[in-house]
Write a protein that holds these residues in place. Structure first.
Motif, PDB file in Angstrom:
ATOM      1  N   MET A   1       0.827  -1.200   0.000  1.00  0.00           N
ATOM      2  CA  MET A   1       0.000   0.000   0.000  1.00  0.00           C
ATOM      3  C   MET A   1       0.868   1.259   0.000  1.00  0.00           C
ATOM      4  SD  MET A   1      -3.145   0.653  -0.044  1.00  0.00           S
ATOM      5  CE  MET A   1      -4.330   1.863   0.292  1.00  0.00           C
ATOM      6  N   LEU A   2       1.941   1.219   0.767  1.00  0.00           N
ATOM      7  CA  LEU A   2       2.839   2.360   0.812  1.00  0.00           C
ATOM      8  C   LEU A   2       3.554   2.558  -0.520  1.00  0.00           C
ATOM      9  CD1 LEU A   2       3.840   4.541   2.734  1.00  0.00           C
ATOM     10  CD2 LEU A   2       5.687   3.004   3.380  1.00  0.00           C
ATOM     11  N   LEU A   3       3.796   1.457  -1.226  1.00  0.00           N
ATOM     12  CA  LEU A   3       4.424   1.556  -2.535  1.00  0.00           C
ATOM     13  C   LEU A   3       3.528   2.294  -3.526  1.00  0.00           C
ATOM     14  CD1 LEU A   3       6.826   0.739  -4.311  1.00  0.00           C
ATOM     15  CD2 LEU A   3       5.562  -1.334  -4.871  1.00  0.00           C
ATOM     16  N   ASN A   4       2.208   2.096  -3.426  1.00  0.00           N
ATOM     17  CA  ASN A   4       1.274   2.820  -4.293  1.00  0.00           C
ATOM     18  C   ASN A   4       1.364   4.328  -4.081  1.00  0.00           C
ATOM     19  OD1 ASN A   4       0.295   0.518  -5.458  1.00  0.00           O
ATOM     20  ND2 ASN A   4      -1.417   0.330  -4.034  1.00  0.00           N
ATOM     21  N   TYR A   5       1.497   4.750  -2.824  1.00  0.00           N
ATOM     22  CA  TYR A   5       1.607   6.177  -2.546  1.00  0.00           C
ATOM     23  C   TYR A   5       2.890   6.759  -3.119  1.00  0.00           C
ATOM     24  CZ  TYR A   5      -2.319   5.619   0.626  1.00  0.00           C
ATOM     25  OH  TYR A   5      -3.542   5.355   1.151  1.00  0.00           O
ATOM     26  N   PHE A   6       3.977   5.992  -3.025  1.00  0.00           N
ATOM     27  CA  PHE A   6       5.232   6.466  -3.602  1.00  0.00           C
ATOM     28  C   PHE A   6       5.155   6.542  -5.122  1.00  0.00           C
ATOM     29  CE2 PHE A   6       7.324   4.927   0.398  1.00  0.00           C
ATOM     30  CZ  PHE A   6       7.637   6.194   0.855  1.00  0.00           C
ATOM     31  N   VAL A   7       4.482   5.582  -5.739  1.00  0.00           N
ATOM     32  CA  VAL A   7       4.323   5.600  -7.198  1.00  0.00           C
ATOM     33  C   VAL A   7       3.482   6.799  -7.626  1.00  0.00           C
ATOM     34  CG1 VAL A   7       3.270   4.379  -9.143  1.00  0.00           C
ATOM     35  CG2 VAL A   7       4.696   3.148  -7.520  1.00  0.00           C
ATOM     36  N   PHE A   8       2.375   7.047  -6.922  1.00  0.00           N
ATOM     37  CA  PHE A   8       1.538   8.199  -7.264  1.00  0.00           C
ATOM     38  C   PHE A   8       2.261   9.514  -6.997  1.00  0.00           C
ATOM     39  CE2 PHE A   8      -2.179   5.268  -6.761  1.00  0.00           C
ATOM     40  CZ  PHE A   8      -2.528   5.315  -8.090  1.00  0.00           C
ATOM     41  N   PHE A   9       3.049   9.581  -5.925  1.00  0.00           N
ATOM     42  CA  PHE A   9       3.818  10.786  -5.654  1.00  0.00           C
ATOM     43  C   PHE A   9       4.860  11.017  -6.737  1.00  0.00           C
ATOM     44  CE2 PHE A   9       7.477  12.939  -3.705  1.00  0.00           C
ATOM     45  CZ  PHE A   9       6.864  14.136  -3.381  1.00  0.00           C
ATOM     46  N   TYR A  10       5.521   9.948  -7.184  1.00  0.00           N
ATOM     47  CA  TYR A  10       6.509  10.076  -8.255  1.00  0.00           C
ATOM     48  C   TYR A  10       5.850  10.520  -9.559  1.00  0.00           C
ATOM     49  CZ  TYR A  10      10.081   8.882 -11.636  1.00  0.00           C
ATOM     50  OH  TYR A  10      10.973   8.940 -12.662  1.00  0.00           O
ATOM     51  N   MET A  11       4.687   9.952  -9.885  1.00  0.00           N
ATOM     52  CA  MET A  11       3.972  10.342 -11.097  1.00  0.00           C
ATOM     53  C   MET A  11       3.529  11.801 -11.010  1.00  0.00           C
ATOM     54  SD  MET A  11       1.779   6.861 -11.702  1.00  0.00           S
ATOM     55  CE  MET A  11       0.688   7.580 -12.882  1.00  0.00           C
ATOM     56  N   PHE A  12       3.048  12.217  -9.848  1.00  0.00           N
ATOM     57  CA  PHE A  12       2.600  13.591  -9.661  1.00  0.00           C
ATOM     58  C   PHE A  12       3.777  14.564  -9.757  1.00  0.00           C
ATOM     59  CE2 PHE A  12       1.093  17.165  -7.027  1.00  0.00           C
ATOM     60  CZ  PHE A  12      -0.090  17.424  -7.686  1.00  0.00           C
ATOM     61  N   PHE A  13       4.900  14.223  -9.135  1.00  0.00           N
ATOM     62  CA  PHE A  13       6.080  15.082  -9.176  1.00  0.00           C
ATOM     63  C   PHE A  13       6.648  15.172 -10.583  1.00  0.00           C
ATOM     64  CE2 PHE A  13      10.632  15.904  -8.515  1.00  0.00           C
ATOM     65  CZ  PHE A  13      10.532  17.119  -7.863  1.00  0.00           C
ATOM     66  N   SER A  14       6.656  14.055 -11.312  1.00  0.00           N
ATOM     67  CA  SER A  14       7.151  14.104 -12.691  1.00  0.00           C
ATOM     68  C   SER A  14       6.213  14.913 -13.582  1.00  0.00           C
ATOM     69  CB  SER A  14       7.335  12.696 -13.246  1.00  0.00           C
ATOM     70  OG  SER A  14       6.099  12.038 -13.346  1.00  0.00           O
ATOM     71  N   GLY A  15       4.911  14.866 -13.325  1.00  0.00           N
ATOM     72  CA  GLY A  15       3.967  15.703 -14.064  1.00  0.00           C
ATOM     73  C   GLY A  15       4.196  17.176 -13.816  1.00  0.00           C
ATOM     74  N   PHE A  16       4.509  17.543 -12.565  1.00  0.00           N
ATOM     75  CA  PHE A  16       4.823  18.933 -12.272  1.00  0.00           C
ATOM     76  C   PHE A  16       6.123  19.370 -12.931  1.00  0.00           C
ATOM     77  CE2 PHE A  16       1.841  19.587  -8.664  1.00  0.00           C
ATOM     78  CZ  PHE A  16       1.364  20.810  -9.102  1.00  0.00           C
ATOM     79  N   MET A  17       7.097  18.480 -12.981  1.00  0.00           N
ATOM     80  CA  MET A  17       8.359  18.845 -13.633  1.00  0.00           C
ATOM     81  C   MET A  17       8.140  19.079 -15.130  1.00  0.00           C
ATOM     82  SD  MET A  17      10.530  19.155 -11.312  1.00  0.00           S
ATOM     83  CE  MET A  17      11.994  19.327 -12.281  1.00  0.00           C
ATOM     84  N   VAL A  18       7.316  18.265 -15.757  1.00  0.00           N
ATOM     85  CA  VAL A  18       7.004  18.469 -17.175  1.00  0.00           C
ATOM     86  C   VAL A  18       6.208  19.755 -17.366  1.00  0.00           C
ATOM     87  CG1 VAL A  18       5.678  17.535 -19.113  1.00  0.00           C
ATOM     88  CG2 VAL A  18       7.159  16.040 -17.784  1.00  0.00           C
TER      89      VAL A  18
END
Length: 96
Positions: A1-18
């Motif tokens: 479950m914690l891995l899902n949060y890290f994946v979503f945080f990484y996707m969200f952060f990469s979207g902001f960088m783009v």
């Protein structure tokens, strides 16, 4: 479950960088905003699925995200009709 949060945080952060790196073209900015909306939608879906089917907030969220997408596309179409492309740097030079 914690891995899902890290994946979503990484996707969200990469979207902001783009989003912050593609400030020149409005269409690419709108696409990155829609990517961020999809990431937030999936994270809300995963989060609210633990509360036994409280999906009413997701319907409101999707309604507002559709309105945001339509508003962005209408601004893009009106800008292309006035100036001819979606290059934001050339529009700022046309105004001055």
């Amino acid at each position: 479950m914690l891995l899902n949060y890290f994946v979503f945080f990484y996707m969200f952060f990469s979207g902001f960088m783009v989003l912050f790196s593609l400030r020149k073209h409005l269409l690419l900015t709108l696409l990155s905003l829609e990517y961020l909306v999809i990431v937030i939608f999936f994270s809300l879906f995963i989060f609210l699925s633990s509360f036994s089917g409280e999906y009413y907030f997701i319907i409101f969220f999707l309604t507002f995200s559709v309105c945001e997408g339509v508003l962005g596309l209408s601004i893009l179409v009106s800008m292309i009709r006035c100036h001819g492309n979606d290059n934001l740097m050339s529009i700022s030079s046309l105004v001055w």
